[in-house]
Motif scaffolding. Structure first.
Motif, PDB file in Angstrom:
ATOM      1  N   ILE A   1       0.930  -1.239   0.035  1.00 17.64           N
ATOM      2  CA  ILE A   1      -0.109  -0.068   0.092  1.00 17.64           C
ATOM      3  C   ILE A   1       0.975   1.241  -0.118  1.00 17.64           C
ATOM      4  O   ILE A   1       0.716   2.194  -0.877  1.00 17.64           O
ATOM      5  N   LEU A   2       1.913   1.243   0.826  1.00 17.27           N
ATOM      6  CA  LEU A   2       2.832   2.490   0.782  1.00 17.27           C
ATOM      7  C   LEU A   2       3.508   2.481  -0.568  1.00 17.27           C
ATOM      8  O   LEU A   2       3.593   3.778  -0.862  1.00 17.27           O
ATOM      9  N   LEU A   3       3.907   1.649  -1.128  1.00 17.36           N
ATOM     10  CA  LEU A   3       4.392   1.778  -2.490  1.00 17.36           C
ATOM     11  C   LEU A   3       3.586   2.330  -3.498  1.00 17.36           C
ATOM     12  O   LEU A   3       3.952   3.199  -4.227  1.00 17.36           O
ATOM     13  N   LEU A   4       2.482   1.791  -3.381  1.00 14.17           N
ATOM     14  CA  LEU A   4       1.431   2.634  -4.527  1.00 14.17           C
ATOM     15  C   LEU A   4       1.157   3.961  -4.106  1.00 14.17           C
ATOM     16  O   LEU A   4       0.750   4.773  -4.829  1.00 14.17           O
ATOM     17  N   VAL A   5       0.971   4.383  -2.780  1.00 17.15           N
ATOM     18  CA  VAL A   5       1.230   5.859  -2.335  1.00 17.15           C
ATOM     19  C   VAL A   5       2.542   6.657  -2.879  1.00 17.15           C
ATOM     20  O   VAL A   5       2.241   7.729  -3.056  1.00 17.15           O
ATOM     21  N   ILE A   6       3.336   6.063  -2.349  1.00 14.30           N
ATOM     22  CA  ILE A   6       4.679   6.880  -2.663  1.00 14.30           C
ATOM     23  C   ILE A   6       4.894   7.012  -3.858  1.00 14.30           C
ATOM     24  O   ILE A   6       5.492   8.341  -4.170  1.00 14.30           O
ATOM     25  N   TYR A   7       4.625   6.197  -4.892  1.00 15.15           N
ATOM     26  CA  TYR A   7       5.079   6.442  -6.254  1.00 15.15           C
ATOM     27  C   TYR A   7       4.286   7.666  -6.837  1.00 15.15           C
ATOM     28  O   TYR A   7       5.133   8.671  -7.384  1.00 15.15           O
ATOM     29  N   PRO A   8       3.155   7.706  -6.964  1.00  9.79           N
ATOM     30  CA  PRO A   8       2.681   8.854  -7.358  1.00  9.79           C
ATOM     31  C   PRO A   8       2.792  10.314  -6.724  1.00  9.79           C
ATOM     32  O   PRO A   8       3.144  11.448  -7.117  1.00  9.79           O
ATOM     33  N   LEU A   9       2.969  10.045  -5.214  1.00  2.34           N
ATOM     34  CA  LEU A   9       3.546  11.454  -4.273  1.00  2.34           C
ATOM     35  C   LEU A   9       5.123  11.835  -5.142  1.00  2.34           C
ATOM     36  O   LEU A   9       5.412  12.984  -4.976  1.00  2.34           O
ATOM     37  N   GLY A  10       5.803  10.683  -5.190  1.00  4.15           N
ATOM     38  CA  GLY A  10       6.939  10.784  -5.709  1.00  4.15           C
ATOM     39  C   GLY A  10       7.130  11.832  -7.259  1.00  4.15           C
ATOM     40  O   GLY A  10       7.845  12.674  -7.376  1.00  4.15           O
ATOM     41  N   LEU A  11       6.420  11.184  -8.023  1.00  5.05           N
ATOM     42  CA  LEU A  11       6.121  11.869  -9.341  1.00  5.05           C
ATOM     43  C   LEU A  11       5.908  13.432  -9.322  1.00  5.05           C
ATOM     44  O   LEU A  11       6.362  14.258 -10.023  1.00  5.05           O
ATOM     45  N   ASN A  12       4.725  13.567  -8.224  1.00  3.51           N
ATOM     46  CA  ASN A  12       4.547  14.997  -8.056  1.00  3.51           C
ATOM     47  C   ASN A  12       5.708  15.918  -7.431  1.00  3.51           C
ATOM     48  O   ASN A  12       5.894  16.886  -7.800  1.00  3.51           O
ATOM     49  N   LEU A  13       6.498  15.003  -6.656  1.00  5.23           N
ATOM     50  CA  LEU A  13       7.594  15.721  -6.073  1.00  5.23           C
ATOM     51  C   LEU A  13       8.719  16.035  -6.996  1.00  5.23           C
ATOM     52  O   LEU A  13       9.268  17.200  -7.125  1.00  5.23           O
ATOM     53  N   LEU A  14       8.705  15.076  -8.042  1.00  2.00           N
ATOM     54  CA  LEU A  14       9.802  15.330  -9.109  1.00  2.00           C
ATOM     55  C   LEU A  14       9.528  16.511 -10.118  1.00  2.00           C
ATOM     56  O   LEU A  14      10.163  17.431 -10.395  1.00  2.00           O
ATOM     57  N   SER A  15       8.109  16.551 -10.199  1.00  2.00           N
ATOM     58  CA  SER A  15       7.680  17.683 -10.767  1.00  2.00           C
ATOM     59  C   SER A  15       7.860  19.231 -10.311  1.00  2.00           C
ATOM     60  O   SER A  15       8.269  20.036 -11.020  1.00  2.00           O
ATOM     61  N   ALA A  16       7.669  19.040  -8.901  1.00  2.00           N
ATOM     62  CA  ALA A  16       7.848  20.306  -8.313  1.00  2.00           C
ATOM     63  C   ALA A  16       9.302  20.762  -8.249  1.00  2.00           C
ATOM     64  O   ALA A  16       9.848  21.741  -8.421  1.00  2.00           O
ATOM     65  N   ILE A  17      10.199  19.983  -8.077  1.00  2.00           N
ATOM     66  CA  ILE A  17      11.611  19.848  -8.138  1.00  2.00           C
ATOM     67  C   ILE A  17      12.174  20.549  -9.646  1.00  2.00           C
ATOM     68  O   ILE A  17      13.143  21.300  -9.455  1.00  2.00           O
ATOM     69  N   ARG A  18      11.576  19.935 -10.624  1.00  2.00           N
ATOM     70  CA  ARG A  18      11.834  20.172 -11.709  1.00  2.00           C
ATOM     71  C   ARG A  18      11.390  21.944 -12.155  1.00  2.00           C
ATOM     72  O   ARG A  18      12.272  22.561 -12.798  1.00  2.00           O
ATOM     73  N   ASP A  19      10.325  22.090 -11.609  1.00  2.00           N
ATOM     74  CA  ASP A  19       9.781  23.531 -11.850  1.00  2.00           C
ATOM     75  C   ASP A  19      10.664  24.615 -10.949  1.00  2.00           C
ATOM     76  O   ASP A  19      10.749  25.606 -11.139  1.00  2.00           O
ATOM     77  N   GLU A  20      10.922  24.246  -9.747  1.00  2.00           N
ATOM     78  CA  GLU A  20      11.576  25.212  -8.667  1.00  2.00           C
ATOM     79  C   GLU A  20      12.570  24.438  -7.999  1.00  2.00           C
ATOM     80  O   GLU A  20      12.370  24.131  -6.843  1.00  2.00           O
ATOM     81  N   PRO A  21      13.826  24.014  -8.545  1.00  2.00           N
ATOM     82  CA  PRO A  21      14.794  23.257  -7.951  1.00  2.00           C
ATOM     83  C   PRO A  21      15.231  24.298  -6.958  1.00  2.00           C
ATOM     84  O   PRO A  21      15.781  25.524  -7.232  1.00  2.00           O
ATOM     85  N   MET A  22      15.922  23.769  -5.728  1.00  2.00           N
ATOM     86  CA  MET A  22      16.400  24.568  -4.649  1.00  2.00           C
ATOM     87  C   MET A  22      17.929  24.651  -4.943  1.00  2.00           C
ATOM     88  O   MET A  22      18.821  25.600  -4.589  1.00  2.00           O
ATOM     89  N   TRP A  23      18.453  23.888  -5.948  1.00  5.49           N
ATOM     90  CA  TRP A  23      19.849  23.900  -6.286  1.00  5.49           C
ATOM     91  C   TRP A  23      20.055  23.065  -7.874  1.00  5.49           C
ATOM     92  O   TRP A  23      19.187  22.578  -8.083  1.00  5.49           O
ATOM     93  N   LEU A  24      21.091  23.593  -8.503  1.00  5.60           N
ATOM     94  CA  LEU A  24      21.299  22.733  -9.918  1.00  5.60           C
ATOM     95  C   LEU A  24      22.512  22.501  -9.880  1.00  5.60           C
ATOM     96  O   LEU A  24      23.741  23.264  -9.311  1.00  5.60           O
ATOM     97  N   PRO A  25      22.890  21.274 -10.552  1.00  3.32           N
ATOM     98  CA  PRO A  25      24.256  20.871 -11.067  1.00  3.32           C
ATOM     99  C   PRO A  25      25.100  22.206 -11.790  1.00  3.32           C
ATOM    100  O   PRO A  25      24.439  22.628 -12.643  1.00  3.32           O
ATOM    101  N   LYS A  26      26.289  22.225 -11.657  1.00  6.01           N
ATOM    102  CA  LYS A  26      27.225  23.018 -12.484  1.00  6.01           C
ATOM    103  C   LYS A  26      27.277  22.480 -13.981  1.00  6.01           C
ATOM    104  O   LYS A  26      27.396  21.451 -14.197  1.00  6.01           O
ATOM    105  N   LYS A  27      26.883  23.563 -14.744  1.00  3.60           N
ATOM    106  CA  LYS A  27      26.850  23.257 -16.171  1.00  3.60           C
ATOM    107  C   LYS A  27      28.113  23.248 -16.710  1.00  3.60           C
ATOM    108  O   LYS A  27      29.172  23.942 -16.401  1.00  3.60           O
ATOM    109  N   THR A  28      28.293  22.359 -17.778  1.00  2.00           N
ATOM    110  CA  THR A  28      29.550  22.279 -18.332  1.00  2.00           C
ATOM    111  C   THR A  28      29.361  22.082 -19.927  1.00  2.00           C
ATOM    112  O   THR A  28      28.018  22.020 -20.347  1.00  2.00           O
ATOM    113  N   ASP A  29      30.348  21.865 -20.707  1.00  2.00           N
ATOM    114  CA  ASP A  29      29.828  21.681 -22.360  1.00  2.00           C
ATOM    115  C   ASP A  29      29.280  20.579 -22.528  1.00  2.00           C
ATOM    116  O   ASP A  29      28.844  20.517 -23.726  1.00  2.00           O
ATOM    117  N   LEU A  30      29.150  19.708 -21.688  1.00  2.00           N
ATOM    118  CA  LEU A  30      28.771  18.411 -21.965  1.00  2.00           C
ATOM    119  C   LEU A  30      27.172  18.288 -21.293  1.00  2.00           C
ATOM    120  O   LEU A  30      26.293  17.444 -21.700  1.00  2.00           O
TER     121      LEU A  30
END
Length: 345
Positions: free
Chosen positions: A147-176
């Protein structure tokens, strides 16, 4: 099934297995292509698209196989297929690194979303281990971990979307570094969304049926040979039903959509953990986690280690490695190859 594979010769069983594998490769790859178009029309980024549309769609054959075999009481095959698929797909990502000639794939695909997605996968993988080692609680014949797995997965996808829209930090960009763009390519042959959904459902049905038949072929192979259900599930059926992820990941890397490749594999792996939850619901003789063997525990620890290595690779961000692949890809390939001797025994 009217055509009982268990009563056929090994040659017929292997031929059926091979044909269904080819069907899954073709239909699963088409399914992934359609899923990318549907994802683009939603405005998702490559990581989210890979996790939600491509990862889920290409994981469909494996999920059907695990659920149907668990319903039949063959827990070793159901569990081995779910966990073996994650191990195989993680290895596929390391192989995809070989096709990315600009440098290290994990370096190019490093993003806050990708790091969070891998962390979500590691968190989900810990729950089956806790369920195996903890008390055998049940809620309406379902373990609370499912039951927890079935709940965590959609919550995790929602969290991923939030992190993508408003990340608190970003990796350093390089030419790659490749951007996790919302729209990756122009649709030169636009189809209606309704037609895309129709094709998506049609190919999904084909891969689901093929996945079920491969499961029955796997059981037939166990019946006529000395190979264990765990070995058949962890390698034969897991690799067979995971080929769409491999093909779509290589195609994404060749197009330069490295974030889509990472999202496809890691997102598909997270979805594959749900195979265990679905199998637990289908299994009527108790908790499927109580049926874990030593080999199953070894496999889930292996995939945690392999995923952790990839996560460290994205954090370390080495441009070049051994034979033009990152050190983390080399370690993943070595781990999978070495573990095969134990798991196949």
């Amino acid at each position: 099934m009217p055509f009982d594979l268990g009563q056929q010769s090994l040659g017929v069983i292997v031929a059926t297995f091979t044909v269904c594998t080819l069907i899954i490769i073709f239909a699963g790859t088409r399914l992934a292509s359609i899923a990318v178009k549907l994802a683009e029309r939603t405005g998702m980024g490559q990581i989210i698209a890979g996790a939600l549309f491509v990862g889920m769609s290409t994981s469909l054959p494996g999920s059907v196989l695990s659920v149907t075999t668990a319903w039949q009481g063959h827990t070793d095959l159901a569990i081995g297929n779910a966990l073996g698929g994650i191990a195989a797909q993680t290895t596929f990502l390391a192989i995809a690194d070989l096709f990315y000639r600009k440098g290290n794939l994990e370096h190019a695909a490093a993003s806050a979303t990708g790091l969070a997605q891998t962390t979500l996968l590691l968190s989900m993988l810990s729950l089956p281990l806790l369920a195996y080692a903890g008390p055998d609680w049940m809620i309406f014949h379902i373990h609370p971990a499912s039951i927890l797995l079935l709940v965590i997965y959609p919550l995790g996808l929602n969290l991923l979307s939030a992190i993508r829209d408003e990340p608190m930090w970003l990796p350093k960009k390089t030419d790659l570094t490749e951007e996790d763009a919302k729209h990756d390519s122009a649709d030169t042959h636009p189809e209606s969304t309704a037609r895309l959904w129709g094709e998506f459902l049609a190919f999904a049905l084909v891969t689901a049926v093929a996945g079920h038949i491969i499961g029955q072929a796997g059981l037939a192979i166990v019946a006529v040979t000395d190979i264990s259900e765990t070995a058949v599930g962890t390698f034969l059926t897991a690799i067979s039903t995971s080929f769409p992820e491999f093909v779509s990941a290589i195609a994404a890397v060749r197009m330069g959509a490295v974030n889509l490749a990472v999202g496809d594999i890691i997102g598909g792996n997270a979805f594959d953990v749900l195979f265990l939850a679905a199998s637990d619901i289908a299994y009527r003789e108790g908790s499927i986690y109580a049926a874990f063997s030593q080999q199953h525990v070894f496999t889930i620890a292996l995939v945690i280690l392999m995923s952790g290595v990839l996560l460290l690779g994205m954090l370390n961000r080495e441009r070049r490695g051994i034979a033009n692949i990152g050190w983390e890809s080399f370690v993943v390939l070595a781990l999978y190859g070495a573990s095969a001797f134990y798991l196949a025994g």
